[in-house]
Motif scaffolding. Sequence first.
Motif, PDB file in Angstrom:
ATOM      1  N   TRP A   1      -8.667 -10.782   2.024  1.00 23.98           N
ATOM      2  CA  TRP A   1     -10.405 -10.667   3.311  1.00 23.98           C
ATOM      3  C   TRP A   1     -10.912 -11.462   3.874  1.00 23.98           C
ATOM      4  CZ3 TRP A   1     -10.736  -5.459   5.636  1.00 23.98           C
ATOM      5  CH2 TRP A   1      -9.695  -4.577   4.815  1.00 23.98           C
TER       6      TRP A   1
ATOM      7  N   VAL B   1     -12.348 -10.524  13.111  1.00 19.15           N
ATOM      8  CA  VAL B   1     -12.747  -9.103  12.879  1.00 19.15           C
ATOM      9  C   VAL B   1     -12.959  -8.216  14.185  1.00 19.15           C
ATOM     10  CG1 VAL B   1     -13.573  -9.383  10.717  1.00 19.15           C
ATOM     11  CG2 VAL B   1     -14.627  -9.888  12.846  1.00 19.15           C
TER      12      VAL B   1
ATOM     13  N   SER C   1      -6.330  -1.661   8.362  1.00 17.73           N
ATOM     14  CA  SER C   1      -6.206  -3.057   7.830  1.00 17.73           C
ATOM     15  C   SER C   1      -6.474  -2.056   6.442  1.00 17.73           C
ATOM     16  CB  SER C   1      -6.492  -4.076   7.870  1.00 17.73           C
ATOM     17  OG  SER C   1      -7.600  -3.968   8.753  1.00 17.73           O
ATOM     18  N   ALA C   2      -7.443  -1.012   6.607  1.00 16.80           N
ATOM     19  CA  ALA C   2      -9.294  -0.781   4.994  1.00 16.80           C
ATOM     20  C   ALA C   2      -7.882   0.749   4.692  1.00 16.80           C
ATOM     21  CB  ALA C   2      -9.638   0.119   6.159  1.00 16.80           C
TER      22      ALA C   2
ATOM     23  N   MET D   1      -5.096  -0.836   3.284  1.00 14.21           N
ATOM     24  CA  MET D   1      -5.673  -1.331   2.040  1.00 14.21           C
ATOM     25  C   MET D   1      -5.671  -0.671   0.685  1.00 14.21           C
ATOM     26  SD  MET D   1      -6.919  -4.258  -0.176  1.00 14.21           S
ATOM     27  CE  MET D   1      -8.131  -4.459  -1.096  1.00 14.21           C
TER      28      MET D   1
ATOM     29  N   CYS E   1     -13.567  -5.346  -0.345  1.00 16.80           N
ATOM     30  CA  CYS E   1     -13.142  -6.196   0.621  1.00 16.80           C
ATOM     31  C   CYS E   1     -14.237  -6.209   2.361  1.00 16.80           C
ATOM     32  CB  CYS E   1     -11.696  -6.110   0.888  1.00 16.80           C
ATOM     33  SG  CYS E   1     -10.399  -6.073  -0.888  1.00 16.80           S
ATOM     34  N   VAL E   2     -14.033  -5.230   2.593  1.00 19.94           N
ATOM     35  CA  VAL E   2     -14.948  -4.990   3.685  1.00 19.94           C
ATOM     36  C   VAL E   2     -15.963  -5.318   3.371  1.00 19.94           C
ATOM     37  CG1 VAL E   2     -15.335  -3.623   5.705  1.00 19.94           C
ATOM     38  CG2 VAL E   2     -13.050  -2.967   4.116  1.00 19.94           C
TER      39      VAL E   2
ATOM     40  N   SER F   1     -15.115  -9.480   3.713  1.00 14.40           N
ATOM     41  CA  SER F   1     -14.827 -10.086   5.628  1.00 14.40           C
ATOM     42  C   SER F   1     -15.862 -10.126   6.458  1.00 14.40           C
ATOM     43  CB  SER F   1     -13.726  -8.963   5.698  1.00 14.40           C
ATOM     44  OG  SER F   1     -13.430  -7.688   6.510  1.00 14.40           O
TER      45      SER F   1
END
Lengths: 254, 566
Positions: free
Chosen positions: B90, B100, B132-133, B136, B170-171, B174
Amino acid sequence: MTGEHSALALRGLAKRFDGTIAVASVDLDVPAGSFYGLLGPNGAGKTTTLSMAVGLLRPDAGSAWVLGHDVWRDPVAAKRLLGVMPDGMRLFDRLTGAELLAYNGLLRGMEPAVVDQRAAELLDVLALGDAGRTLVVDYSAGMKKKIGLACALLHGPRVLVLDEPFEAVDPVSAALIRDILTRYAAGGGTVVFSSHVMEVVERLCSHVAILAGGAIKRVGTIGEVRGDRSLEQVFVEVVGGRTATGEELSWLSR
Amino acid sequence: MALPMSTAAAPAGPVRAVSARHFLRLKLRVMGNSFRGQGWRLAMFIGGALVGLWFAASGFFLFAVPGMTGNGRYAMLVAAGGGGLLVLGWLLLPLVFFGVDETLDPARFALLPLPRRTLVLGLFAAALVSVSALAMLIATFGLVLTAWRLGGWSAGVVAVVGVVAGLLLCVAASRAVTSAFASMLRSRRVRDLAAVLLAVTAALLGPLQIFGLAALRETDWDRLTGVATVIGWTPLGAPWTAGIDVAQGRVWAAPVKLLITVVALGALLAWWSRSLESAMVGAVSSGRTPARRGATGGAVAQLFPRITGRMRRDRFGALVARDARYWWRDARRRANLITIAVVGIFVPVMTNLGGAGFAGGEQGMTLSTSDSSPVVVTISMLFVGVLASVTLANQFGFDGSAYAANVVAGVPGRVELRARMTAFSLYVLPMLTVVAVALSLLLGHPGWIGLTAGSMVATYGAGLAVSSFVSVLGAYSLPETSNPFAMNTGAGMAKGLLTLLAMVVAAVAGVPMVVAAALLGDAWLWLALPVGAAYGLGAALLGAYLAGDVLDRRQPELLATVTPRR
C-alpha cells in the motif's frame, strides 16, 4: 462542391452525447472574406459545431468543407488552410510562449527561419514579449487567449476558426485581438468565431448565425438578422430568455 | 441540529455540521455519475472488482491456512510477514504502478469553510470506499479465522479489531505518502531532494533485502518466526499479529500492539493533513516557475532542449523537442522518470544479488561471490525494459486536451508515435545503459555488459511497440490536479490491469532473448547487444508503423478519451 467555394461549408452536421442531442443537423455557409459571428447562449452547441467543423470531434452525421476540401475525407488539405483556437482545450502550457509558437510552426511544416521571424513579430504585437521565459501555464487568462490566437495565426491560414476568443479577456487585450482580426479579414482572410458578447459581434461581423438548442435559428448578414432592432433584442427573442424577476430571491435584499 | 434543510433557509442561519458521512455519500455519488452513459467504464470497474475479489479470496485462504490446519507454529510468521508485505504494498505500489483514486480532489474543498480535521477525516473515509480496500479487508479476515480457530472467540474479536485497524493504517499510509511525495515534486526547490530521498530509500532497501536473505539462508523457518515476532512489534506487523498473540496466550501484547497501530495511524493522518494543505493551495498556482531570464536565440532555438542535440528543425524534431521538455517540466511525467530510475536500479540488484544469497550455500555473504546466471540477469533486464517502456502506455493521457494542437495540425500518426518514442528514449536509454553497466560491474562480470544491455534494449523496444498500441486504443484521461499520482474514479485497478497486460505482452516479446541466453552460451555474450538492439529498434519501428495507422483513423476519438470530463 465546384466553382466558387465557401470558406467554410457545413452540411447536416449532427452530434449526440449519451442520448442527448448536442447539435441537430446544422447547415452553414461562410462566404470567403466574411467576418462570421456564431452567436448562442451557453450550451447551444457552438463548441460542438466548431469542433466538428475543424476536425476535432467526429460528427455522427453530416460533413464539413474548408474552401472545398472535405475536413473528414481529406483532412491534410483542409487542415493546412485552417487556423484554429479551440476553447476549453489546454495548450501545451508547459512551454514558454516562444517555444509554443515554434512548436506549432514546425508542426505545420514551416521553415525555421520563417517561424522565428513570425513568432517574434506576433509576441511583440500581442504584447507577450515581456513574459520572457514564463511558462504558458502561468499566463493570465487574457495572455492565454492571445498566445492561442498567435498559434492559430502563425502559419498564415486562409480560414480562422476561433471558439470564444473574447471570453475572460480584459478590454485592452480584447481591443488588441479585435484589431488583429480586423486586419486579418481586411487582408482577404475569413474569420469564424463564436461568442455571446453582443457588442463585439455587432461591431465586427459582416454575417451572423444564431444557434440555440443545437440548431441554427437565424442566419444571414448582420443587417438581415438584426432588422431595425438591436442584435440583443433579436437574440433574446430567438433564444427565449426570461426577463426581470419579482417575487423570487427576495432574501437577497435584507 | 435537526433543522430541516429548505431552499428558503436564510444564508446566515444555523449551519449543520459536516461529517465523514457526507464525504462518503459524495464519493459514491461521483462514482455513480461517472459510470452514467459510459458502459465501458462500468465494465472495466466490474472487471477490476472481480480481479480484486479473486486476489481477496486467495489472500484469505493464505492467511487462514494456519487456522484451518490447526497448526499455530507459523501463524505469527504468516500474520507478520504477509501483513507487513501488504502494508509495504500500500505504501509503495501507488507510487510505482497504480496511483491513488482521487475521485474527491482535495483542491475542490479549498473554498469550503471546513475545519482541516473534518476534511482529513472525511477524505480518509471516502478513500476507504474502494475495491482494493474491500479486497484487503476480505483477505485479512483470514487472520480472524486463524485467530479464532487457534484461540477461541476472544482472540477472534481482537483479530477483527486488529484487521480493521490495519486496513485504516494501510489506506492512511498510501494517502500520506503519495500526498507528501506529490507536494515535494510540485515544489521545484525540493524536487531534486525527492529524487535523492527515493534513491536513498531504494539504496537502503537493497542491503535490507540482502540481510533478510542472509538470515533466511542461515536459519530455519523457526528462526524466521523470531524475525516475524520483531516485525510484529512494528507498525508493519502490529495490527495483524494482535489476534495471534491472544491466541498464543500473550494477552497483554494485544492492547500494546493496537496502541502502536493507533499511534502510527494518527501520525500518518497528521502527516497527510499537513501535505494536504499544500495540495489545496498548490492547485491554484501549481508549479509556478520564476520568470527565467536570458531567452537567447529565436523561438525555434528556444524550443529545442540541449538533450535533443543537433536534431533536424522540422516537424519530427519539434515533436521530439516538445515531448522531451515535457518529460522534465510535467510533474506527472517526471515522477514516472524517477520511478523508472529507482526501480530500474533496485530490482536487478535485488534479484541478482538476492539470487546469490539464495544459491550461496555456506559461503559467507560477499557481494562478489554471486552465482547469478546469464538467464537470471536476462530476466531481470527484461523486467527493467518492460517497466520503462510501459510508462508510455498512457502517453496521450499525459497531454490531456492539449493533444488537440496536434490533431488540428494534422500530425501523421507514425511521425507522432516515433517522435514520442525518441523523446522518451533520450532520457531512458542513458538510464538503461547505466543500469546495464553498473549491474555487470557489481556482479563481477564486466563481460556481461553486452548481455545486460542487449536484453534490456530488446525488451524496451518491443515494449514501446506494445505501449504504442495500448496508448492509442486504451488511453484514458488523467484528472487535472496537482497530484501526479491521482487517478480517475474507480478506474485505478482496471487501468493498472491494462498496464499489467501490456507488461505481460512486452515481456513475452522479450522471451527470445532469455531463450537465446539459455541456449547459445558464451557466443551470446557477444551477440546479445547487436541482436538485441536490432530486435528492439525493429520492434519499436514496426509498432509505430502499425499503431500509427490506427492513430490516423481515430485521432478525434483519442482526443475525446484523454480530455478530462469537467
